[in-house]
Design a protein around this motif. Sequence first.
Motif, PDB file in Angstrom:
ATOM      1  N   THR A   6      16.146   1.994 -33.278  1.00 17.55           N
ATOM      2  CA  THR A   6      16.288   3.282 -32.599  1.00 17.55           C
ATOM      3  C   THR A   6      16.148   3.098 -31.088  1.00 17.55           C
ATOM      4  N   ASP A   7      16.193   4.205 -30.372  1.00 17.91           N
ATOM      5  CA  ASP A   7      16.355   4.154 -28.922  1.00 17.91           C
ATOM      6  C   ASP A   7      15.232   3.508 -28.121  1.00 17.91           C
ATOM      7  N   ASN A   8      14.047   3.348 -28.673  1.00 17.89           N
ATOM      8  CA  ASN A   8      13.006   2.718 -27.861  1.00 17.89           C
ATOM      9  C   ASN A   8      13.291   1.234 -27.612  1.00 17.89           C
ATOM     10  N   CYS A   9      14.233   0.662 -28.338  1.00 20.43           N
ATOM     11  CA  CYS A   9      14.636  -0.730 -28.089  1.00 20.43           C
ATOM     12  C   CYS A   9      15.421  -0.850 -26.783  1.00 20.43           C
ATOM     13  N   GLU A  30      24.094  -5.470 -24.612  1.00 24.43           N
ATOM     14  CA  GLU A  30      23.570  -5.810 -23.291  1.00 24.43           C
ATOM     15  C   GLU A  30      22.102  -5.423 -23.136  1.00 24.43           C
ATOM     16  N   ASN A  31      21.728  -4.220 -23.633  1.00 23.41           N
ATOM     17  CA  ASN A  31      20.346  -3.773 -23.463  1.00 23.41           C
ATOM     18  C   ASN A  31      19.726  -3.196 -24.735  1.00 23.41           C
ATOM     19  N   PHE A  32      20.264  -3.594 -25.899  1.00 21.62           N
ATOM     20  CA  PHE A  32      19.850  -2.977 -27.161  1.00 21.62           C
ATOM     21  C   PHE A  32      20.225  -3.914 -28.308  1.00 21.62           C
ATOM     22  N   LEU A  33      19.459  -3.890 -29.367  1.00 18.40           N
ATOM     23  CA  LEU A  33      19.780  -4.616 -30.593  1.00 18.40           C
ATOM     24  C   LEU A  33      20.057  -3.601 -31.692  1.00 18.40           C
ATOM     25  N   VAL A  34      20.887  -3.983 -32.659  1.00 20.14           N
ATOM     26  CA  VAL A  34      21.126  -3.129 -33.819  1.00 20.14           C
ATOM     27  C   VAL A  34      21.067  -3.980 -35.084  1.00 20.14           C
ATOM     28  N   ILE A  35      20.902  -3.303 -36.210  1.00 16.72           N
ATOM     29  CA  ILE A  35      20.907  -3.923 -37.534  1.00 16.72           C
ATOM     30  C   ILE A  35      22.168  -3.452 -38.251  1.00 16.72           C
ATOM     31  N   ASN A  36      22.850  -4.370 -38.904  1.00 18.85           N
ATOM     32  CA  ASN A  36      23.971  -3.949 -39.749  1.00 18.85           C
ATOM     33  C   ASN A  36      23.366  -3.409 -41.046  1.00 18.85           C
ATOM     34  N   PRO A  37      23.474  -2.098 -41.291  1.00 19.27           N
ATOM     35  CA  PRO A  37      22.855  -1.510 -42.479  1.00 19.27           C
ATOM     36  C   PRO A  37      23.393  -2.063 -43.793  1.00 19.27           C
ATOM     37  N   LYS A 102      16.347   7.551 -23.819  1.00 19.20           N
ATOM     38  CA  LYS A 102      16.948   6.270 -23.411  1.00 19.20           C
ATOM     39  C   LYS A 102      18.383   6.123 -23.917  1.00 19.20           C
ATOM     40  N   TYR A 103      18.675   6.590 -25.121  1.00 15.60           N
ATOM     41  CA  TYR A 103      20.042   6.450 -25.624  1.00 15.60           C
ATOM     42  C   TYR A 103      21.009   7.273 -24.758  1.00 15.60           C
ATOM     43  N   GLU A 104      20.657   8.485 -24.485  1.00 18.68           N
ATOM     44  CA  GLU A 104      21.530   9.368 -23.707  1.00 18.68           C
ATOM     45  C   GLU A 104      21.697   8.905 -22.267  1.00 18.68           C
ATOM     46  N   GLU A 105      20.670   8.332 -21.684  1.00 12.13           N
ATOM     47  CA  GLU A 105      20.693   8.034 -20.252  1.00 12.13           C
ATOM     48  C   GLU A 105      20.837   6.554 -19.889  1.00 12.13           C
ATOM     49  N   HIS A 106      20.541   5.626 -20.809  1.00 10.45           N
ATOM     50  CA  HIS A 106      20.491   4.209 -20.416  1.00 10.45           C
ATOM     51  C   HIS A 106      21.214   3.249 -21.355  1.00 10.45           C
ATOM     52  N   PHE A 107      21.769   3.730 -22.441  1.00 12.93           N
ATOM     53  CA  PHE A 107      22.436   2.876 -23.411  1.00 12.93           C
ATOM     54  C   PHE A 107      23.711   2.272 -22.821  1.00 12.93           C
ATOM     55  N   SER A 108      23.906   0.985 -23.069  1.00 12.02           N
ATOM     56  CA  SER A 108      25.136   0.304 -22.659  1.00 12.02           C
ATOM     57  C   SER A 108      25.908  -0.134 -23.895  1.00 12.02           C
ATOM     58  N   GLU A 109      27.207   0.125 -23.919  1.00 15.07           N
ATOM     59  CA  GLU A 109      28.064  -0.315 -25.025  1.00 15.07           C
ATOM     60  C   GLU A 109      28.485  -1.766 -24.886  1.00 15.07           C
ATOM     61  N   ALA A 110      28.171  -2.381 -23.744  1.00 12.50           N
ATOM     62  CA  ALA A 110      28.578  -3.775 -23.503  1.00 12.50           C
ATOM     63  C   ALA A 110      27.876  -4.713 -24.480  1.00 12.50           C
ATOM     64  N   PRO A 111      28.581  -5.722 -24.941  1.00 14.23           N
ATOM     65  CA  PRO A 111      27.949  -6.690 -25.852  1.00 14.23           C
ATOM     66  C   PRO A 111      26.965  -7.593 -25.120  1.00 14.23           C
TER      67      PRO A 111
END
Length: 115
Positions: A6-9, A30-37, A102-111
């Motif tokens: 979630t967004d705290n990452c 670039e600034n976040f990790l995700v899990i493939n569900p 953080k998601y709304e204001e700082h999330f980057s879609e860059a890999p």
Amino acid sequence: MTYLVTDNCIKCKHMDCVEVCPVDCFYEGENFLVINPDECIDCGVCEAECPAGAIFADNAIADADHWTEINLKYSLLWPNITTMRPEDVPVDAKEWDGVPNKYEEHFSEAPGKGD
């Protein structure tokens, strides 16, 4: 059930979680990790390892559909990461821990770099 990042990452991205994942289902932005569900085996090991407390079981968060969509979407676009890179943890990660929106204001879609 699956685990979701979630967004705290965002802007924390400690990467401790990737080291313990037995199925390597983490993907790096670039600034976040995700899990493939679809790859997550629901072991929960990553949740306890996250210093930012950003990983939750989908049945433990109210907006699980939103975070499932985000985790799945970016896990299909970003490179896989299986090894922690302490040198790439943001130097100001502690300052970003707990910052709202953080998601709304700082999330980057860059890999990110991935492995």
